[in-house]
Design a protein around this motif. Sequence first.
Motif, PDB file in Angstrom:
ATOM      1  N   ASP A 177       0.833  -1.199   0.000  1.00 41.03           N
ATOM      2  CA  ASP A 177       0.000   0.000   0.000  1.00 41.03           C
ATOM      3  C   ASP A 177       0.873   1.256   0.000  1.00 41.03           C
ATOM      4  OD1 ASP A 177      -1.854   2.007   0.339  1.00 41.03           O
ATOM      5  OD2 ASP A 177      -2.841   1.107   2.075  1.00 41.03           O
ATOM      6  N   LEU A 178       1.011   1.883  -1.160  1.00 38.98           N
ATOM      7  CA  LEU A 178       1.855   3.074  -1.282  1.00 38.98           C
ATOM      8  C   LEU A 178       1.349   4.222  -0.422  1.00 38.98           C
ATOM      9  CD1 LEU A 178       2.495   3.160  -5.147  1.00 38.98           C
ATOM     10  CD2 LEU A 178       3.983   2.237  -3.366  1.00 38.98           C
ATOM     11  N   SER A 179       0.042   4.288  -0.201  1.00 41.65           N
ATOM     12  CA  SER A 179      -0.533   5.435   0.502  1.00 41.65           C
ATOM     13  C   SER A 179      -0.092   5.512   1.957  1.00 41.65           C
ATOM     14  CB  SER A 179      -2.061   5.385   0.428  1.00 41.65           C
ATOM     15  OG  SER A 179      -2.578   4.295   1.177  1.00 41.65           O
ATOM     16  N   LYS A 180       0.339   4.376   2.541  1.00 41.36           N
ATOM     17  CA  LYS A 180       0.725   4.358   3.950  1.00 41.36           C
ATOM     18  C   LYS A 180       2.235   4.248   4.147  1.00 41.36           C
ATOM     19  CE  LYS A 180      -3.636   2.447   5.607  1.00 41.36           C
ATOM     20  NZ  LYS A 180      -4.302   1.331   6.325  1.00 41.36           N
ATOM     21  N   ALA A 181       2.977   4.252   3.056  1.00 38.77           N
ATOM     22  CA  ALA A 181       4.405   3.969   3.140  1.00 38.77           C
ATOM     23  C   ALA A 181       5.147   4.988   3.995  1.00 38.77           C
ATOM     24  CB  ALA A 181       5.009   3.907   1.739  1.00 38.77           C
ATOM     25  N   THR A 182       4.914   6.271   3.767  1.00 41.28           N
ATOM     26  CA  THR A 182       5.650   7.285   4.529  1.00 41.28           C
ATOM     27  C   THR A 182       5.204   7.325   5.978  1.00 41.28           C
ATOM     28  OG1 THR A 182       4.076   8.986   3.802  1.00 41.28           O
ATOM     29  CG2 THR A 182       6.086   8.713   2.500  1.00 41.28           C
ATOM     30  N   GLN A 183       3.976   6.889   6.233  1.00 41.85           N
ATOM     31  CA  GLN A 183       3.456   6.849   7.602  1.00 41.85           C
ATOM     32  C   GLN A 183       4.040   5.684   8.391  1.00 41.85           C
ATOM     33  OE1 GLN A 183      -0.804   6.375   7.700  1.00 41.85           O
ATOM     34  NE2 GLN A 183      -0.856   5.916   9.891  1.00 41.85           N
ATOM     35  N   TYR A 184       4.258   4.572   7.722  1.00 36.89           N
ATOM     36  CA  TYR A 184       4.656   3.347   8.407  1.00 36.89           C
ATOM     37  C   TYR A 184       6.170   3.142   8.497  1.00 36.89           C
ATOM     38  CZ  TYR A 184      -0.050   1.311   8.713  1.00 36.89           C
ATOM     39  OH  TYR A 184      -1.355   1.033   9.032  1.00 36.89           O
ATOM     40  N   PHE A 185       6.922   3.594   7.492  1.00 40.96           N
ATOM     41  CA  PHE A 185       8.305   3.156   7.381  1.00 40.96           C
ATOM     42  C   PHE A 185       9.308   4.291   7.538  1.00 40.96           C
ATOM     43  CE2 PHE A 185       5.954   0.264   4.379  1.00 40.96           C
ATOM     44  CZ  PHE A 185       5.819  -0.756   5.314  1.00 40.96           C
ATOM     45  N   ASP A 186      10.399   3.997   8.236  1.00 35.96           N
ATOM     46  CA  ASP A 186      11.509   4.942   8.345  1.00 35.96           C
ATOM     47  C   ASP A 186      12.285   4.995   7.036  1.00 35.96           C
ATOM     48  OD1 ASP A 186      11.153   5.454  11.225  1.00 35.96           O
ATOM     49  OD2 ASP A 186      11.712   3.351  11.415  1.00 35.96           O
ATOM     50  N   ARG A 187      12.566   3.814   6.489  1.00 37.27           N
ATOM     51  CA  ARG A 187      13.237   3.722   5.194  1.00 37.27           C
ATOM     52  C   ARG A 187      12.521   2.652   4.372  1.00 37.27           C
ATOM     53  NH1 ARG A 187      19.575   3.048   5.737  1.00 37.27           N
ATOM     54  NH2 ARG A 187      19.062   1.627   7.472  1.00 37.27           N
TER      55      ARG A 187
END
Length: 246
Positions: free
Chosen positions: A193-203
Amino acid sequence: MLEIKNLNLHLGKKHVLKDINLTLPIQGEIIGIMGPNGAGKSSLFKSLIGEFKATGEQLLNQQPLSSVLKSITYIPQKAHIDLDFPIGVEAVILSGSYGNIGWFKPVTKKVKSRLESLLTTLELNDLRHRQISEISGGQLQRVLVARALMHSNQVYMLDEPFVGIDFHSEQLIFNLLQHLKSENKLILIVHHDLSKATQYFDRIILLNRTIRFFGDSDIAMQPEQLNQTFLNAEPSALISDEKSVQ
């Protein structure tokens, strides 16, 4: 430190993973692994745990990974569990500790404490005596995560842990992963899910047979990186609006 050096995986005549090189410190971090279907994301995990026979060198704290697999917790995308087997939620979770305490041995206070903590954190207390055939898909995923976390490790690898589950279960599981991060664990998650990537992951590792990009999640979600990974081509106009993928 988890080090992956020149990992290559061939399955039949197909070169599934090519020249994978990664150095990942164990310092409290959640890293996403993202890419198109067939990119080799699950195969990377299976190569690291020895299910697939890849070439190259894989080390954990300068020791061959194959010799220290007990230091890694792996949660596959689809756990092989017979939902018709008459077993309760609590028994399934407890089974995650048997590799350490042994089968048919008394449960220690430490194990009981870990069990109660996971039941509370994942909101499973009310379900502890229910049969696994009687609970929802999201609840079952929480049970399987709890079972995997009965033993504390340095590295956690989760393959699509949020597929097909409700939002509440997803948040409970992710909050638990954030707690592991605070304990300086390394968490690797295959995710789509690209929409949650910046929310979930540090890198984020962007993977398509080989590593297309590895770095800060905000940069990984830029159109240039996404196009090179998902289209396997030079940056194009197909993903031209950064806001559309955040």
